[in-house]
Structures are given as C-alpha cells and as structure tokens.
Design a protein around this motif. Structure first.
Motif, PDB file in Angstrom:
ATOM      1  N   THR A 216      -9.045   5.051   2.731  1.00 17.86           N
ATOM      2  CA  THR A 216      -8.498   4.432   1.522  1.00 17.86           C
ATOM      3  C   THR A 216      -8.951   5.232   0.315  1.00 17.86           C
ATOM      4  O   THR A 216     -10.114   5.636   0.218  1.00 17.86           O
ATOM      5  N   LEU A 217      -8.026   5.483  -0.592  1.00 17.40           N
ATOM      6  CA  LEU A 217      -8.317   6.242  -1.802  1.00 17.40           C
ATOM      7  C   LEU A 217      -7.863   5.458  -3.023  1.00 17.40           C
ATOM      8  O   LEU A 217      -6.873   4.736  -2.969  1.00 17.40           O
ATOM      9  N   THR A 218      -8.589   5.604  -4.110  1.00 15.11           N
ATOM     10  CA  THR A 218      -8.184   5.029  -5.382  1.00 15.11           C
ATOM     11  C   THR A 218      -8.013   6.156  -6.375  1.00 15.11           C
ATOM     12  O   THR A 218      -8.974   6.870  -6.677  1.00 15.11           O
ATOM     13  N   LEU A 219      -6.822   6.347  -6.856  1.00 14.40           N
ATOM     14  CA  LEU A 219      -6.513   7.444  -7.771  1.00 14.40           C
ATOM     15  C   LEU A 219      -6.331   6.885  -9.171  1.00 14.40           C
ATOM     16  O   LEU A 219      -5.647   5.871  -9.359  1.00 14.40           O
ATOM     17  N   LYS A 220      -6.952   7.526 -10.137  1.00 18.37           N
ATOM     18  CA  LYS A 220      -6.905   7.051 -11.523  1.00 18.37           C
ATOM     19  C   LYS A 220      -5.452   6.922 -11.995  1.00 18.37           C
ATOM     20  O   LYS A 220      -4.645   7.823 -11.822  1.00 18.37           O
TER      21      LYS A 220
ATOM     22  N   GLY B 121     -11.705   9.098  -8.284  1.00 17.06           N
ATOM     23  CA  GLY B 121     -11.738   7.685  -7.923  1.00 17.06           C
ATOM     24  C   GLY B 121     -12.602   7.448  -6.707  1.00 17.06           C
ATOM     25  O   GLY B 121     -13.378   8.296  -6.276  1.00 17.06           O
ATOM     26  N   GLN B 122     -12.459   6.280  -6.141  1.00 16.11           N
ATOM     27  CA  GLN B 122     -13.313   5.841  -5.050  1.00 16.11           C
ATOM     28  C   GLN B 122     -12.707   6.212  -3.697  1.00 16.11           C
ATOM     29  O   GLN B 122     -11.511   6.126  -3.487  1.00 16.11           O
TER      30      GLN B 122
ATOM     31  N   GLU C 295      -2.541   1.679  -9.546  1.00 18.62           N
ATOM     32  CA  GLU C 295      -3.169   0.409  -9.206  1.00 18.62           C
ATOM     33  C   GLU C 295      -3.074   0.091  -7.721  1.00 18.62           C
ATOM     34  O   GLU C 295      -3.873  -0.673  -7.200  1.00 18.62           O
ATOM     35  N   ARG C 296      -2.100   0.655  -7.049  1.00 24.29           N
ATOM     36  CA  ARG C 296      -1.949   0.365  -5.622  1.00 24.29           C
ATOM     37  C   ARG C 296      -3.018   1.091  -4.813  1.00 24.29           C
ATOM     38  O   ARG C 296      -3.500   2.157  -5.194  1.00 24.29           O
ATOM     39  N   GLN C 297      -3.352   0.509  -3.667  1.00 27.20           N
ATOM     40  CA  GLN C 297      -4.268   1.172  -2.752  1.00 27.20           C
ATOM     41  C   GLN C 297      -3.535   2.307  -2.043  1.00 27.20           C
ATOM     42  O   GLN C 297      -2.389   2.178  -1.635  1.00 27.20           O
ATOM     43  N   ILE C 298      -4.202   3.438  -1.907  1.00 30.48           N
ATOM     44  CA  ILE C 298      -3.615   4.605  -1.260  1.00 30.48           C
ATOM     45  C   ILE C 298      -4.313   4.807   0.084  1.00 30.48           C
ATOM     46  O   ILE C 298      -5.545   4.865   0.155  1.00 30.48           O
TER      47      ILE C 298
ATOM     48  N   GLU D 121       0.833  -1.199   0.000  1.00 30.56           N
ATOM     49  CA  GLU D 121       0.000   0.000   0.000  1.00 30.56           C
ATOM     50  C   GLU D 121       0.871   1.255   0.000  1.00 30.56           C
ATOM     51  O   GLU D 121       2.011   1.241   0.429  1.00 30.56           O
TER      52      GLU D 121
END
Length: 516
Positions: A168-172, A152-153, A175-178, A126
């Motif tokens: 938790t963040l998902t950035l366009k 993102g989500q 691929e890794r979880q942030i 992560e």
C-alpha cells in the motif's frame, strides 16, 4: 490580499473612525444637556455597546472573507463516476441471474466469488497499479526503488502471490489508497514459466494502471501482450529501465523508437526512462560508489496520471471487470447449451438412421423424414430458451430441407458416405446401410445449423441460412470427423443390419430345411 478587499478594509476603517469621533462629540453634548446623570450614563453605555457591535461585525467580515477558499471549503471525498458505477452494478446483477443457469457448481461458485470481489473493489475505491514485464527488465528493482523514494507512507505487504507482493502506498495529493503489485516475469521457459506468465497476465488485466517495464526496444513477444492489454482498455505507462547502461544519446534513441512502436495506444509522455538499480561506479580513489535510483520521472508521471485520471481509471476498470465476468458467464452458458443441443442432435441422427436403414425410402422422402426433423428443432429451441410449437418447428425444418436440396448436399452426402463405407463393410451391406448413414449425416448438418441459428437469437446472420448450412457441411466432411463418424455409423447402423441379415438368412435356411 486582493485589491478590492484592501479597499473595503480602508474604507471601513475610515467610516468607523469617523463614527467614533462623531459619537464622542455627541455623547459629550448629550451628557451635559441632560439634567439626569443616570439617564446620561445609560445613554453613553448604549452607544458604547452599539459601537462595539459595529466594530465586531466589521472584523468578522474581514476575517471570514479574507481567508483562502480552500480553508473554508472541505474537499469532497472522491467518488467513482456515477454512470459507470451504475453500469457495473447492473452488469453484476445480470451476471448473478445468468449464473443461476450454470449447472457446473464449481464454475458457478467461481463466478459468484469474482462478482463479490468486484463489488468489494467498487466499495473500497482503491487504485491498483501493477508492474508487468520480463523477469530481466528489473521489475523487482523498480518496486524497491518506489518503496524507498515514493513520497508518502509505505505500508506492509497486503498479500502475496507465489512470486510477488502487493504494497500500500500513499502519494501526496491523492486521497485514495494506492496498491502496487509485482508480477511474475513473462516469456520464461518451461511449464513453470508458462504458469507464471498466465498469473502475470491475469494480474495485469485486473490493474487500474499498468507499468510495463522494458530494458531496451520492445521485442515482438513483449509488444503483443502490451497491445492486447491496450485493446481491452488497459491504461499503461511504458518504463525504460536500466538507462544507466546507455549513453545519453543511446537513451534518447531508444526512447524515440519505443514511442514510435507504441504510437496510437500509448502517449509519448507516458514513455519514461529510469534507472531503478544503477550499477556501481568506480571512483578515482578506487572505491565503488553506489548511485541512488533515478525514478523521479516515473514518480512525477505516475502522480500526474493518478491525480488527473484516478477516478476514471477505477471506474473504467470496474466496468471492464464486470463486463468480462458477464462474458465468462455467457460463454459458460453457451458451452453448456451447446453440449445439451449436440446430445439432442446425436440422439435424433441415430434414431433417424435406424428407421431409414430398416425401411429404405426414396431420396425425397429421406430428406423430408430424416434430415429435417421438426421435433429436433423444437427441442434445440427449448434449450436456448425459445418455446416453439410443432408447427413453427415444421416450418423451420421444411425451410432448411429445401436449402439442403438446393445446395445438392443430399446427393453429395450419399456419394461421400458410399465411398467411405465401401472400405469398411461388405458390398452387400452398403446398399442397405447407405440411406441410414446418410440420414444420420444430414440430420447432423441440420441440427448443427439450427444450433447456430438459436445461438444467435434466431438469426441466420448476414449470409442467411445458405451460408450456415454450407459451413456446417464443410466442417462435417473433414477427415478427422469422418473417421469417427464412420466408426459410430458402423457400430450403430451397419452392425445391427448385418446381425439382422444373418438372423434372416438363418431363418430362411431353417425354412428351407422344413420344406424339404
């Protein structure tokens, strides 16, 4: 479509068209030249099948090689750089071996727990982004703005501290979880504020990427922790918040000063300006308008850094965490060994003092028998994992004894302790006690010097034995130490001498009475 492929398609279609015309003419001639209708029909069927196969092969070629490479190749799963991963794993193995030598069970379990956490982080891969800064800089507003505008989500809170949360963040494009973590504010007053700051600093040292938030120029109290974090290898973005409070000219001036202040450890492109929670604006009609947060520059820079450096950031942080864990283990073991070695020194110093006080010796013999004790050297070496025999211990002891003599420390110690004892005990006891107390003092200096020698892998350092001995002599002549040492010396050496003297006087008196 690229020009070479277009030309290939035109040429291929022309050839196929020519073959079709030729086949039609050939089939027509063969059909009428054969006397057997069945054979002629079979030949026609075979030629049609061959033609279909030829067309299908060409279409497959055009379809396959005209597709973009990204649709034909599966993107590889991002991996942490192998060499750094292996280095971190080896460090963790070494830490576990070191931990077995720690006698404090609580400290031992704490180190093992941290090693397991680092391993788990290594496995998950992560990206941990930590928001750091003073409580008034707008860290929480920044978190809220990121959650509301991040592409993102956005997940639910992963966990909480006493004063913050991790999301938790998902950035366009990543691929890794942030994981993005808020921290307590630094530089707050009181005991609680100090505790909160310690937690914030601990979270900051565990980050893959740090967002250091300020609302004006860097104060010295902000610069110091930021510089310290950079010195241990932390990658940081410096975020100027609340820019809605400044004019464009003032904002550019502050940004320029910030870039100048952090030049050398934060790049100019990593200093960005935002307004996470702009102040309401009064419109002409009297209504208040709430502007949207302006954090796009930060989102763009954050995304660029994580895309370009994400894998290295994780690898560097994991390696750093494992190395810091190893340093903690070595520090605990060193403290444990030092305590054990100092007990050995204290035991030998008072044993030597008692022996010398009862049987006074010339100065040379005092040095040989008390200040440099071979058995003490062997026992200290054993604590530090060096298995010395008595002969080697004697050689080291003799060498240090010569150094003590050459530096005049024996005479200096006797004079120092004579003056100190005169203020605490009767004059008639000073002469008897001085050699014993001096012996204890010299044994202490010798023992402390040998502790430094073994702590540094049997190396006296660049200054040699002389520098170490002089340093220990200076440390052990300070007033705060001498007060405690003299009190112990009186209790362990002088008082037994006085008691023995009183017993002797009583016996002499009784003997005189018998004689009379």
């Amino acid at each position: 479509m690229p020009l070479p492929r277009l030309l290939t398609l035109i040429i291929g279609l022309s050839i196929i068209l020519g073959l079709i015309l030729w086949l039609i003419d050939s089939i027509n001639r063969l059909y009428w030249s054969l006397n057997s209708p069945l054979l002629a029909n079979l030949l026609v069927l075979l030629l049609i099948v061959l033609l279909i196969l030829l067309i299908a092969t060409f279409v497959y070629y055009v379809w396959t090689f005209s597709r973009p490479k990204s649709s034909r190749r599966r993107r590889p799963t991002p991996k942490v750089p192998q060499e750094k991963t292996e280095a971190a794993s080896e460090t963790l193995k070494a830490v576990r071996q070191q931990v077995q030598n720690i006698q404090d069970e609580v400290a031992q379990q704490a180190l093992l727990s941290r090693s397991r956490e680092i391993e788990a982080t290594l496995a998950r891969g992560e990206l941990l982004v930590v928001i750091f800064g003073t409580g008034s800089s707008g860290k929480t507003s920044l978190i809220n703005a990121l959650i509301g505008q991040m592409v993102g989500q956005v997940g639910a809170p992963m966990g909480t501290t006493d004063q913050g949360q991790t999301y938790t963040l998902t950035l366009k494009g990543i691929e890794r979880q942030i994981l993005i973590t808020d921290t307590p504010g630094i530089l707050e007053a009181g005991v609680v504020g100090t505790q909160r700051e310690q937690l914030a600093r601990q979270l900051a040292t565990e980050a893959d990427l740090l967002l250091f938030v300020v609302d004006n120029d860097l104060r010295q109290s902000e610069y110091e922790p930021l510089r310290r974090l950079a010195d241990i290898g932390k990658r940081s973005l410096l975020v100027l918040n609340k820019t809605d409070l400044y004019t464009d000219t003032d904002k550019e001036t502050i940004l320029a000063r910030l870039r100048q202040q952090v030049r050398g450890f934060i790049a100019a492109s990593d200093v960005v300006a935002i307004a996470a929670n702009p102040q309401p604006v009064r419109l002409e009609n009297g209504e208040d308008f709430q502007p949207d947060p302006d954090i796009i520059p930060l989102i763009r820079r954050l995304a660029a850094v994580l895309r370009a450096e994400g894998q290295d950031l994780i690898a560097d942080n994991i390696l750093l965490q494992s190395q810091r864990l190893g340093e903690d283990a070595r520090r605990l073991i060193d403290q444990q060994r030092r305590r054990q070695a100092e007990k050995v020194v204290e035991r030998f110093q008072w044993i030597g003092a008692g022996v010398i006080a009862v049987t006074p010796l010339p100065v040379v013999d005092l040095l040989a028998t008390a200040a440099v004790n071979a058995q003490m050297v062997v026992e200290i070496g054993r604590i530090y994992g060096c298995d010395l025999n008595m002969e080697r211990g004697r050689e080291l002891a003799l060498s240090l004894g010569k150094t003590l003599a050459s530096l005049g420390i024996v005479q200096g110690a006797m004079q120092l302790l004579s003056r100190a004892l005169q203020f605490h005990i009767a004059t008639y006891l000073v002469g008897k006690a001085i050699q014993g107390v001096t012996a204890a003092y010299l044994i202490r200096i010798a023992g402390k010097s040998f502790i430094e020698y073994f702590r540094h892998d049997q190396d006296w350092g660049d200054g040699g034995m002389t520098e170490v001995v002089e340093q220990q002599f200076q440390l052990n002549r300070k007033d705060e130490f001498m007060k405690v040492f003299i009190q112990d010396a009186i209790a362990r050496v002088v008082m037994p001498l006085r008691d023995a003297s009183e017993v002797k006087d009583l016996r002499d008196s009784q003997q005189d009475d018998w004689e009379h």
